[in-house]
Structures are given as structure tokens and as C-alpha cells.
Design a protein around this motif. Structure first.
Motif, PDB file in Angstrom:
ATOM      1  N   GLU A 146      42.208  33.874  69.158  1.00 35.28           N
ATOM      2  CA  GLU A 146      41.906  32.469  68.892  1.00 35.28           C
ATOM      3  C   GLU A 146      41.904  31.630  70.162  1.00 35.28           C
ATOM      4  O   GLU A 146      41.401  30.507  70.154  1.00 35.28           O
ATOM      5  N   ASN A 147      42.468  32.182  71.226  1.00 34.27           N
ATOM      6  CA  ASN A 147      42.540  31.424  72.480  1.00 34.27           C
ATOM      7  C   ASN A 147      41.218  31.461  73.237  1.00 34.27           C
ATOM      8  O   ASN A 147      41.042  30.733  74.209  1.00 34.27           O
ATOM      9  N   ILE A 148      40.282  32.297  72.800  1.00 37.08           N
ATOM     10  CA  ILE A 148      39.009  32.484  73.508  1.00 37.08           C
ATOM     11  C   ILE A 148      37.869  32.034  72.608  1.00 37.08           C
ATOM     12  O   ILE A 148      37.840  32.341  71.413  1.00 37.08           O
ATOM     13  N   ILE A 189      40.252  27.595  81.207  1.00 42.37           N
ATOM     14  CA  ILE A 189      39.259  28.347  81.982  1.00 42.37           C
ATOM     15  C   ILE A 189      37.905  28.179  81.308  1.00 42.37           C
ATOM     16  O   ILE A 189      37.773  28.436  80.110  1.00 42.37           O
ATOM     17  N   VAL A 190      36.896  27.763  82.058  1.00 48.59           N
ATOM     18  CA  VAL A 190      35.527  27.645  81.553  1.00 48.59           C
ATOM     19  C   VAL A 190      34.612  28.398  82.514  1.00 48.59           C
ATOM     20  O   VAL A 190      34.488  28.018  83.686  1.00 48.59           O
ATOM     21  N   ASP A 225      27.316  27.414  73.849  1.00 44.77           N
ATOM     22  CA  ASP A 225      26.197  27.487  74.799  1.00 44.77           C
ATOM     23  C   ASP A 225      26.375  28.621  75.797  1.00 44.77           C
ATOM     24  O   ASP A 225      26.216  28.447  77.018  1.00 44.77           O
ATOM     25  N   HIS A 226      26.725  29.803  75.297  1.00 45.68           N
ATOM     26  CA  HIS A 226      26.874  31.027  76.096  1.00 45.68           C
ATOM     27  C   HIS A 226      28.057  30.981  77.057  1.00 45.68           C
ATOM     28  O   HIS A 226      28.254  31.934  77.815  1.00 45.68           O
ATOM     29  N   ASN A 227      28.836  29.902  77.093  1.00 42.94           N
ATOM     30  CA  ASN A 227      29.962  29.804  78.022  1.00 42.94           C
ATOM     31  C   ASN A 227      31.179  30.498  77.440  1.00 42.94           C
ATOM     32  O   ASN A 227      31.353  30.595  76.220  1.00 42.94           O
ATOM     33  N   LEU A 228      32.062  30.943  78.327  1.00 41.67           N
ATOM     34  CA  LEU A 228      33.335  31.546  77.932  1.00 41.67           C
ATOM     35  C   LEU A 228      34.437  30.519  78.185  1.00 41.67           C
ATOM     36  O   LEU A 228      34.599  30.045  79.315  1.00 41.67           O
ATOM     37  N   ILE A 229      35.182  30.170  77.141  1.00 48.40           N
ATOM     38  CA  ILE A 229      36.244  29.171  77.249  1.00 48.40           C
ATOM     39  C   ILE A 229      37.558  29.818  76.839  1.00 48.40           C
ATOM     40  O   ILE A 229      37.666  30.360  75.737  1.00 48.40           O
ATOM     41  N   ILE A 230      38.535  29.763  77.735  1.00 47.28           N
ATOM     42  CA  ILE A 230      39.907  30.191  77.434  1.00 47.28           C
ATOM     43  C   ILE A 230      40.747  28.929  77.432  1.00 47.28           C
ATOM     44  O   ILE A 230      40.921  28.277  78.461  1.00 47.28           O
ATOM     45  N   ARG A 231      41.268  28.575  76.274  1.00 50.14           N
ATOM     46  CA  ARG A 231      41.918  27.264  76.120  1.00 50.14           C
ATOM     47  C   ARG A 231      43.194  27.150  76.934  1.00 50.14           C
ATOM     48  O   ARG A 231      43.424  26.148  77.609  1.00 50.14           O
ATOM     49  N   GLN A 232      44.054  28.134  76.886  1.00 51.10           N
ATOM     50  CA  GLN A 232      45.296  28.128  77.647  1.00 51.10           C
ATOM     51  C   GLN A 232      45.417  29.464  78.366  1.00 51.10           C
ATOM     52  O   GLN A 232      45.603  30.504  77.735  1.00 51.10           O
ATOM     53  N   LEU A 236      48.768  35.040  81.874  1.00 46.34           N
ATOM     54  CA  LEU A 236      48.709  35.983  82.993  1.00 46.34           C
ATOM     55  C   LEU A 236      47.784  37.148  82.667  1.00 46.34           C
ATOM     56  O   LEU A 236      47.089  37.674  83.545  1.00 46.34           O
ATOM     57  N   SER A 237      47.753  37.527  81.391  1.00 48.74           N
ATOM     58  CA  SER A 237      46.901  38.646  80.991  1.00 48.74           C
ATOM     59  C   SER A 237      45.417  38.310  81.056  1.00 48.74           C
ATOM     60  O   SER A 237      44.575  39.204  80.943  1.00 48.74           O
ATOM     61  N   ASP A 238      45.064  37.039  81.228  1.00 49.62           N
ATOM     62  CA  ASP A 238      43.656  36.652  81.298  1.00 49.62           C
ATOM     63  C   ASP A 238      43.063  36.855  82.690  1.00 49.62           C
ATOM     64  O   ASP A 238      41.870  36.615  82.886  1.00 49.62           O
ATOM     65  N   SER A 239      43.864  37.244  83.667  1.00 49.86           N
ATOM     66  CA  SER A 239      43.328  37.544  84.994  1.00 49.86           C
ATOM     67  C   SER A 239      42.458  38.789  84.909  1.00 49.86           C
ATOM     68  O   SER A 239      42.783  39.751  84.200  1.00 49.86           O
ATOM     69  N   GLY A 240      41.335  38.791  85.614  1.00 49.37           N
ATOM     70  CA  GLY A 240      40.453  39.951  85.605  1.00 49.37           C
ATOM     71  C   GLY A 240      39.053  39.602  86.078  1.00 49.37           C
ATOM     72  O   GLY A 240      38.776  38.478  86.528  1.00 49.37           O
ATOM     73  N   ASN A 241      38.128  40.586  85.976  1.00 47.56           N
ATOM     74  CA  ASN A 241      36.733  40.417  86.359  1.00 47.56           C
ATOM     75  C   ASN A 241      35.889  40.218  85.104  1.00 47.56           C
ATOM     76  O   ASN A 241      35.898  41.062  84.193  1.00 47.56           O
ATOM     77  N   TYR A 242      35.178  39.110  85.070  1.00 47.76           N
ATOM     78  CA  TYR A 242      34.375  38.749  83.895  1.00 47.76           C
ATOM     79  C   TYR A 242      32.890  38.855  84.242  1.00 47.76           C
ATOM     80  O   TYR A 242      32.454  38.405  85.320  1.00 47.76           O
ATOM     81  N   THR A 243      32.125  39.456  83.279  1.00 41.57           N
ATOM     82  CA  THR A 243      30.693  39.664  83.476  1.00 41.57           C
ATOM     83  C   THR A 243      29.944  39.160  82.259  1.00 41.57           C
ATOM     84  O   THR A 243      30.371  39.388  81.117  1.00 41.57           O
ATOM     85  N   CYS A 244      28.800  38.503  82.485  1.00 46.19           N
ATOM     86  CA  CYS A 244      27.957  37.987  81.413  1.00 46.19           C
ATOM     87  C   CYS A 244      26.803  38.968  81.202  1.00 46.19           C
ATOM     88  O   CYS A 244      26.054  39.270  82.151  1.00 46.19           O
ATOM     89  N   MET A 245      26.639  39.477  79.968  1.00 47.12           N
ATOM     90  CA  MET A 245      25.576  40.415  79.630  1.00 47.12           C
ATOM     91  C   MET A 245      24.563  39.705  78.744  1.00 47.12           C
ATOM     92  O   MET A 245      24.930  39.108  77.719  1.00 47.12           O
ATOM     93  N   ALA A 246      23.268  39.771  79.143  1.00 48.08           N
ATOM     94  CA  ALA A 246      22.181  39.171  78.366  1.00 48.08           C
ATOM     95  C   ALA A 246      21.232  40.281  77.917  1.00 48.08           C
ATOM     96  O   ALA A 246      20.869  41.149  78.718  1.00 48.08           O
ATOM     97  N   ALA A 247      20.818  40.242  76.643  1.00 48.30           N
ATOM     98  CA  ALA A 247      19.954  41.309  76.113  1.00 48.30           C
ATOM     99  C   ALA A 247      19.050  40.756  75.023  1.00 48.30           C
ATOM    100  O   ALA A 247      19.429  39.860  74.272  1.00 48.30           O
ATOM    101  N   ASN A 248      17.802  41.287  74.979  1.00 45.08           N
ATOM    102  CA  ASN A 248      16.908  41.069  73.848  1.00 45.08           C
ATOM    103  C   ASN A 248      16.224  42.395  73.534  1.00 45.08           C
ATOM    104  O   ASN A 248      16.663  43.449  74.001  1.00 45.08           O
TER     105      ASN A 248
END
Length: 925
Positions: free
Chosen positions: A177-179, A147-148, A184-191, A194-206
Motif C-alpha cells: 500500500e506504500n507504493i 519518493i517520486v 501517469d506512469h510515475n512510481l510513488i513511494i509515500r514513506q 530502508l528496504s526501498d533503496s535499490g535500482n529502479y527501471t521503467c519498462m514500456a511495452a506494446n
């Protein structure tokens, strides 16, 4: 010092006072880069010692004295004067500046000796835009897939930092270790799990604000997989033809989260035939015997018409009868009183029986001659004696040409009597002309020579394929010409049905070698030539760290350069792995399929390697004890541990007549150019996946369709030939030409042939186009050996025909696997096994017990020479279980050794935290 109170801020200050004693100022604190948030001004400070004065210069201009705030103190250690100065910079000042670089300020300090300048501090207005340059997108990925999720935060000063949320909870990649969230700010899940299903959100802050991206929904799905087939049910017919079935369910695993359902059939049916019991029946009584001196004669009968079989009852009654042969008139006289009279009576009775027998024999011969004459006249249209092979249970019937009669165009030479003393063999198949052409066949079209096939015309006029035991004459005829010899002329042939032929598949266009290539590193991996059974396992650590090798695996499909001697046979494909100049630090595992029925009493199997000069040299015998390499022979494949790449092949040397070469029998069919004709092609090939794949590829080019699931024939090295016949053809729907329903192939043609499959073809003709169904039997048998009968029930129309799968395991989607996913045993578990079993104990080497529990009982000295014997044993286990991944068998081996006591669950997906390890068979591993 010059005044900074006026408007001339560009007036230069003196750089030094030459006459003043002291030291140059040293900055204890320099101004830092700063960001203006909203409308709040920032403060720049500067601190130096010794310093008489400190002033700021911004963008090359001196800041007014009134804008400085100064503090003065004395350093207690040195007694020198310390001065600290502050200034404010507002948002308006920064916005009004338009220069080639950012707004900057620098402080200058004076002492009696001279001046010192601090670093330049930049001042920027901080901000963070609202919109993300790229929002993450939702995905649906299969389990164990990668998953990328891409995220490009809004533009901002300073640059925004990115944080990922899953279901509104922060993700910490340090805890999993799987994540990986560092790329470059990307989220990578190598393998994916089933537990990786869900809603993912990117938060940016300064330092100014936080921004939230659109949520991306990730669904990890599981495609359905078939369970194993159940056992075949019993035949539903207790006697005769019926069917049996087997089933499977889509529960291994069951589809989940929208995964695809299993493709294919959940139920398979095949026809079956239950042998019907046959009760025995008496044959006709024999003739009465000669009357004995006791005035009795006998007659006998046997229970052979038919004999009882398949559990049938034996004949009831007596097998022998006796009765008085003089109707009670016999008077027994003492030999001592009337010797001459007694001898005379015996001689008279013997003469009567003899003459009666001769008379009965004359009558029987006369009746037989009359019957044969009438039968010959009834069959004069064909000029041959035809026996319907479908009536035979043995599956093969030889046909004899009748005596040649003048004017019969069905015979090869109707004008010449057969030579009963010489047999001739001609190279090439018999090709009979289609009757629809209604043209006489010329000599050029009668025979089309083909290598390795011989048509033998002997004194008995039996047409077969083989090598005659009599003297042979091989006619050297050009393609398309008829072989001439002894000035014999040959007439034309008129045929009513389609002809049959046998040919070597070498005539089919050859293809380039099958090849798979991939780049491997230190983690190792697996190469597979799809649907051939050939694979290569590169263990973890075999390739040096920080190195990458391009490794290939290929099967040579052209004629092999290895020519076995005598009765030796090539048992599998010629396999090349390379590059040949590379060497590995630990042995790799090469798997080659073979077609031998494994038995050390009947076979001596050798591994050979081709040298750079093109010659073949023997590496080892499978039963040999050596430390250079290791061979493990399974029922259908040989797993070889090697340290050098190259070209390898397996050679079988039969050491008894019971050596069995396993042949796969497959029947294909297709319509011919003539719409009424249908072609059946019967293949007998080595029982290896690569041999079957070659046949499938050829048939796809010819439009052929697999008509029945292939079956296995055990072909013995006993010098007996192979017979192939077509039986039970519906008589009023289909027809086949006389002499073409049966074909025979000599033993040497089958046993010592190249790996190319044997190919026999039959041509059937429909009486009417309305016939769309074909039902018949194909019998393949070795004389005095194994027999297989394939029941063909098919529609000759493609849209009505049921498709039969070519390959039970189609691995074409995964020709190469790199890294951990190529291995069934998790690396951490593997390390613990090696650390445990490589250590010697009081009872001997633990790895020896590990080898024995995994059915590795031979040549253990090979493993003793390895740096980690347990690791090599596990590599061999990986090679043997690449399809099933049977971790349960390994768990049983560990438990039986007694090295483990606690249970481990789900070792294929989770790692163990305790120092010991075990396996749970209850979890279905």
C-alpha cells in the motif's frame, strides 16, 4: 447486383430491393480495429444474417470482389441464410493512403428487404520508438520521505504500457500500500523505508516491442540523531570552583547510507562550585561576670566566629569558664552571725563592676568615633561608603550615601542638608554620564522617565528600585526633563564608570503575532508554533469526509487584553486557534505552556476565553468537574480538550504565599559603542518557550549573545522583592560604577507584571583594550527565597566566543503535519485499542482503566460523554507526547491492565496481522 469486377469501384450498389419480402440483415460479427505489425497483413471479417451478399468498403471505396473470401451457411434455428466475408489489408495499402483520418473499412450486407452497414474499423501500423521521452532519475531521500520517480515511455501505437522493476524484479503495487504506480506512469513511494533503496527501471511495452529505461538508483538515508544527555558528572573539585560535564552520542539513530552526522556538541561542560567545609571557631571570651556570693565569676563564648558549616568541625573546648574572684581570699561568713558585713561586701563588689563597665564603654565609643572619622576622610573622593559586593556571599549589599558635604559633586544636592522626614519617589532610571564625555550633565539628561520603574531616595539615602512605604510624590515630568518639587535644585553628576538601568521590554519594538496555518482534512494533523511550546492536535475524523479546512494557530505578542485582578497572574501566552465559526465532531487538543509550579494547595488555575465582544469569560477551573471541556495540567504545559475554536489563556490565582511562579534567568552580553565598554543584560522571564523566544528575537536585533545556559528561579508569592547583582569582577581588569553592581525590583513589579520579561542591564568598563576575557558572577535571588548564581566566563570577541544553543528542541522545520505522520500511534493499532477498551466488561468500563494507567484520574465523566472515550484518551496521550513519542509508556499501561499478553515489535513501522495486539518495550519503542 452491379458487378464489382471492373475498375469502376466507385459504382454505387442498390440500397434496397423494394419488391422483395424478408428482413434487414443483422450483423452477428463486425470488423474490429486492427494493428499491422511489421509487414504482416491483417484480416477483417464480417458476419450477417439474413444476407444475400456482403461487401467491404474501405476509405469510401468498394473493395474488389476478388479480394473477398465468402462463406455461406444456414441458421438451424431460424432457417435464415448466414454469410461471412473476409478481406486482407496489407501494410502497403495503409501506407499509400493519405487521408484526414486513419485507414478504415466497413462492410455492407444485402437482404431482400434492404441493406445494413457495420461499424467502421480502423487499421493502423503498430510501432514503438526506442528512446524514452523521460527516464527516471536517481534520488537520495531521508527515511519516511516521499519518493517520486518520473517515467514517460517512448511514443508508440498502440500506447505502451509501463511496468516498474526494482533490482530486476517486478513491482506489484497491489501488494504494498506504500507504493503507487497508477499516477501517469510515475512510481510513488509515500514513506520511504530502508528496504526501498535499490535500482529502479521503467519498462514500456506494446504489441510491437518492449523498451527499457536507464536505471535510477534510490538511496534512503538516515540522518543521525543525538541520544539523551547523560547525567551531569560530579564536580571535579572537592572544594571551590571546578567543572562538570555530560555527554551524548549520535546513535538515536546512527547516520546511515550517507545521512548527516549530528550537529552540535557531544560534550557539554559547566562550571560548578563545591562548598568548602568551614570549621567552627570560638569568639572572644565575654567579660567576667559580677563576683557571686560564692566568690566566683563566670565568662562565656560561642562557636560563631565563624560557625561550622558545610560539614566543618565544631569548636573544641569549653564554652564557659569560672574561677575564684578574690584570689582565694574570700571568707564565707554565716549570714546569721554577720548579716550587715555580708551585705556591705556585696554592694561594694557590685559598684566596682558597674564603674568598670562604664569606663570600658566610654573608651570603645571614642575609638569608634576616631575610626569612622579617618575612614570618611579616606573616602572623601567619592563621597560615599562603598562595600565591594564581590566579597559578599549573599549576592546583594545595600549602599548608604554619606552625610552630604559642601562641594561634593557626586551627591544629588551638595548645597542642602537632607530632609530626614520625607521620602520621594521619582519615575525613571538613574542614568550616570560616561566620564569620557567630560561634560556636566544637565537636568534634561539626568533622568529619562520610564514607566513602572521608580528610584527611591529616602532619609537613609539608599538608592534602590521599589515602592517606598512612606508618603510618595510622583513628579509629572515630560520626557527628557527632571522632576521638580519643593523648589529643590539638583546639581550635576560626574561619574567614572558606565551606568546601569532597568527597563521593561515593552520599549523594544513589538512584532506581529506568531502564526502557523495549514489545510487539514478528514485524516487530521498537528499545528505547532515553532519553539513556543504551543500546539494544536486535530484528531482523525474531527473534520467531515471530503472536507478541507484552513486552520490557524497564533500567539498574541502585543499587550494582552486580559488584565488579571489582584494577585492573579497570566501564566502563559494568549493563544488563538480558528476560524472561530468552525466546530469539530470530536474534541481537539490545545497545548499551552505555563510557568506555575503545579500544586493544587498553592494555586487555583482557571481557563478563560475571549468573547466576540472582546470580554473574557471563565471556561472552567482546572480542578473543576465538567463535561464541556477537559484540562490536564502537566509540570510545564496544560493540555486542553475543546470543541470550539477561539482565544484562550491560563490565569493563576495564588491561594497561599508558597505559590511559585517559575522564572527563567538568562544573561546576554555585547560590546557597546564605546569599545572599552561591555553590556550585560539579565532577563527574568516566565519559564515558557515563547517568552524565551521573544527575548532571543530581541537580543538578535541588538547583537546580544547568550553567555550561559539559562537557569530556573522559583519566585514565591510572599511579597518579597527580587535582587540582581554582579559579583567577583576582576579588580585590575574590569570596573563597575559604585551603586550599580546591585539592583532591586519590588515584588509587585515581578509578580503582577505583564508577560513581557523583566530586563536589568549592567555596564562594565575595561581598563585596557587588551582585556578580552570576562569572568564574573550574576546573582539573582528573592529576599528570603530562592537564589541562583550564574558563572559567566566568556570572550567579548565574537570569533572567540563559544556558542550556546538557544533551544534544546528546534521544531521550526515542522510547523504543520497532516495525516498519519502527525500521530505517534499507527491508525490500525489505534482502532484496535478503541474497539477493545470501549467495550464494557464485568469489572467496569475498560477505558476507565486505560485513563487511570495514563495518569488521568480526574473528571472521568467528561470521557463518558464521548462516542469513543478511548479515542479521546489517546488524543490526549498524543498531545502530551508530541516530542518523545513515548509508546513504551502506553505499552506499560496496556500490559498492566492485563488486556494484552503477547508482544508486538516495531509497532511504529509495521502493522500487526494477528487479531490481538501488544507492545514490545525491549525494542526501544
Amino acid at each position: 447486383f452491379p458487378s464489382l469486377s471492373g475498375n469502376d469501384n466507385s459504382e454505387a450498389l442498390p440500397e434496397s430491393i423494394p419488391s422483395a419480402p424478408g428482413t434487414l440483415p443483422h450483423f452477428m460479427e463486425e470488423p474490429d480495429d486492427a494493428y499491422i505489425i511489421k509487414s504482416n497483413p491483417i484480416v477483417l471479417r464480417c458476419k450477417a444474417m439474413p444476407a444475400m451478399q456482403i461487401f467491404f468498403k474501405c476509405n469510401g471505396e468498394w473493395v474488389h470482389q476478388n479480394e473477398h473470401v465468402s462463406e455461406e451457411s444456414m441458421d438451424e434455428t431460424t432457417g435464415l441464410k448466414v454469410r461471412e466475408v473476409f478481406i486482407n489489408v496489407t501494410r502497403q495499402q495503409v501506407e499509400d493512403f493519405h487521408g484526414p483520418e486513419d485507414y478504415w473499412c466497413q462492410c455492407v450486407a444485402w437482404s431482400h428487404l434492404g441493406t445494413s452497414k457495420s461499424r467502421k474499423a480502423s487499421v493502423r501500423i503498430a510501432y514503438l520508438r526506442k528512446n524514452f521521452e523521460q527516464d527516471p532519475q536517481g534520488k537520495e531521500v531521508p527515511i519516511e520521505g516521499m519518493i517520486v520517480l518520473h517515467c514517460r515511455p517512448p511514443e508508440g501505437v498502440p500506447a505502451a504500457e509501463v511496468e516498474w522493476l526494482k533490482n530486476e524484479e517486478p513491482i506489484d503495487s497491489n501488494l504494498d500500500e506504500n507504493i503507487d504506480t497508477r499516477a501517469d506512469h510515475n512510481l510513488i513511494i509515500r514513506q520511504a523505508r530502508l528496504s526501498d533503496s535499490g535500482n529502479y527501471t521503467c519498462m514500456a511495452a506494446n504489441i510491437v516491442a518492449k523498451r527499457r529505461s536507464m536505471s535510477a538508483t534510490v538511496v534512503v538515508y538516515v540522518n543521525g540523531g543525538w541520544s539523551s544527555w547523560t547525567e551531569w558528572s560530579n564536580c571535579n573539585a572537592r572544594c571551590g570552583r571546578g567543572w562538570q560535564k555530560r555527554s551524548r552520542t549520535c546513535t538515536n539513530p546512527a547516520p546511515l547510507n550517507g545521512g548527516a552526522f549530528c550537529e552540535g556538541m557531544s560534550v557539554q561542560k559547566i562550571t560548578c562550585t563545591s562548598l568548602c567545609p568551614v570549621d567552627g571557631n570560638w569568639e572572644v571570651w565575654s567579660e567576667w561576670s559580677v563576683c557571686s556570693p560564692e566568690c566566683e565569676h563566670l565568662r562565656v563564648r560561642e562557636c560563631i566566629a565563624p560557625p561550622p558549616r558545610n560539614g566543618g568541625k565544631y569548636c573544641e573546648g569549653l564554652s564557659q569558664e569560672s574561677e575564684n574572684c578574690t584570689e582565694g581570699l574570700c571568707i564565707q561568713v554565716s549570714l546569721t552571725w554577720h548579716p550587715l558585713l555580708l551585705l556591705s561586701d556585696i554592694e561594694t563588689a557590685s559598684d566596682i563592676a558597674l564603674y568598670s563597665g562604664l569606663g570600658a564603654a566610654v573608651v570603645a565609643v571614642a575609638v569608634l568615633v576616631v575610626g569612622v572619622t579617618l575612614y570618611r576622610r579616606s573616602q572623601s573622593e567619592y563621597g560615599v561608603d562603598v562595600i565591594d559586593s564581590s566579597a559578599l556571599t549573599g549576592g546583594f549589599q545595600t549602599f548608604n550615601f554619606k552625610t552630604v558635604r559642601q562641594g561634593n559633586s557626586l551627591l544629588l544636592n551638595s548645597s542642602m542638608q537632607p530632609d530626614l522626614t520625607v521620602s520621594r519617589t521619582y519615575s525613571g532610571p538613574i542614568c550616570l554620564q560616561d566620564p569620557m564625555d567630560k561634560e556636566l550633565m544637565t537636568e534634561s539628561s539626568l533622568f529619562n522617565p520610564l514607566s513602572d520603574i521608580k528610584v527611591k531616595v529616602q532619609s537613609s539615602f539608599m538608592v534602590s528600585l521599589g515602592v517606598t512605604e512612606r508618603a510618595e510624590y510622583h513628579a509629572k515630568a515630560h520626557s527628557g526633563t527632571f522632576p521638580h518639587g519643593n523648589n529643590r535644585a539638583f546639581g550635576t553628576i560626574q561619574a567614572r564608570n558606565k551606568a546601569t538601568y532597568i527597563q521593561n521590554l515593552s520599549s523594544i519594538s513589538t512584532r506581529s503575532e506568531l502564526k502557523t496555518t495549514a489545510i487539514f482534512g478528514h485524516l487530521g494533523g498537528r499545528l505547532v508554533v515553532p519553539n513556543t511550546g504551543v500546539s494544536l492536535l486535530i484528531p482523525h475524523g474531527a473534520i467531515p469526509e471530503e472536507s478541507s479546512w484552513e486552520i490557524y494557530l497564533a500567539i498574541t505578542q502585543n499587550e494582552s487584553s486580559l488584565q488579571p485582578e489582584g494577585t492573579n497572574v497570566l501564566l502563559g501566552p494568549e493563544v488563538t486557534c480558528g476560524p472561530s465559526d468552525l466546530s469539530v465532531s470530536t474534541p481537539f487538543a490545545l497545548t499551552i505552556p505555563h510557568c506555575a509550579e503545579v500544586n493544587s494547595e498553592h494555586w487555583n488555575i482557571h481557563l478563560k476565553k475571549r468573547t466576540q465582544q472582546g470580554k473574557w469569560e471563565e471556561v472552567m477551573s482546572v480542578e473543576e468537574e465538567t463535561t464541556s471541556c477537559y484540562c490536564l495540567l502537566d509540570p510545564y504545559a496544560c493540555h486542553i480538550l475543546l470543541n470550539s475554536f477561539g482565544t484562550y489563556a491560563l490565569i493563576g490565582e495564588p491561594i497561599s504565599d508558597c505559590a511559585v511562579r517559575q522564572l527563567k534567568v538568562a544573561v546576554f552580553g555585547c560590546l557597546s559603542c564605546n569599545s572599552l565598554d561591555y553590556n550585560l543584560r539579565v532577563y527574568c522571564m516566565d519559564n515558557t518557550p515563547c517568552a524565551f523566544q521573544e527575548v532571543v528575537s530581541d537580543e538578535r536585533l541588538q547583537g546580544g549573545q547568550l553567555l550561559e545556559e539559562p537557569t530556573l528561579l522559583h519566585f514565591k508569592g510572599n511579597t518579597f522583592s527580587l535582587q540582581i547583582s554582579v559579583l567577583d569582577i576582576p579588580p585590575f581588569l574590569w570596573r563597575i560604577k559604585p551603586f550599580t553592581a546591585c539592583q532591586e525590583v519590588p515584588f509587585s513589579r515581578v509578580w503582577c507584571s505583564s508577560p513581557k520579561p523583566l530586563h536589568c542591564a549592567f555596564s562594565l568598563e575595561r581598563y585596557t583594550p587588551a582585556t578580552t576575557q570576562l569572568s564574573c558572577k550574576v546573582c539573582v535571588r528573592q529576599v528570603k527565597g530562592h537564589e541562583q548564581i550564574l558563572q559567566i566566563q566568556t570572550s567579548i570577541l565574537e570569533n572567540e566566543r563559544e556558542t550556546i544553543a538557544f533551544f534544546a528542541h528546534d521544531d521550526s522545520n515542522f510547523p504543520a503535519q497532516m495525516g498519519p505522520k502527525a500521530f505517534k500511534i499507527p491508525y490500525s493499532i489505534r482502532q484496535r485499542i478503541c474497539a477493545t477498551f470501549d467495550t464494557p466488561n464485568a469489572k467496569g468500563k475498560d477505558w476507565q482503566m486505560l485513563a487511570q494507567k495514563n495518569s488521568i484520574n480526574r473528571n472521568l465523566s467528561y470521557f463518558a460523554t464521548q462516542s469513543s472515550p478511548s479515542a479521546v484518551i489517546l488524543d490526549l496521550w498524543e498531545a502530551r507526547h508530541q516530542r518523545d513519542g513515548d509508546l513504551d509508556s502506553l505499552a506499560c499501561a496496556l500490559e498492566e491492565i492485563g488486556r494484552t499478553h503477547s508482544k508486538i515489535s516495531d509497532i511504529a513501522e509495521t502493522e500487526i496481522e494477528e487479531p490481538d495486539f501488544s507492545y514490545s518495550r525491549q525494542n526501544g519503542l
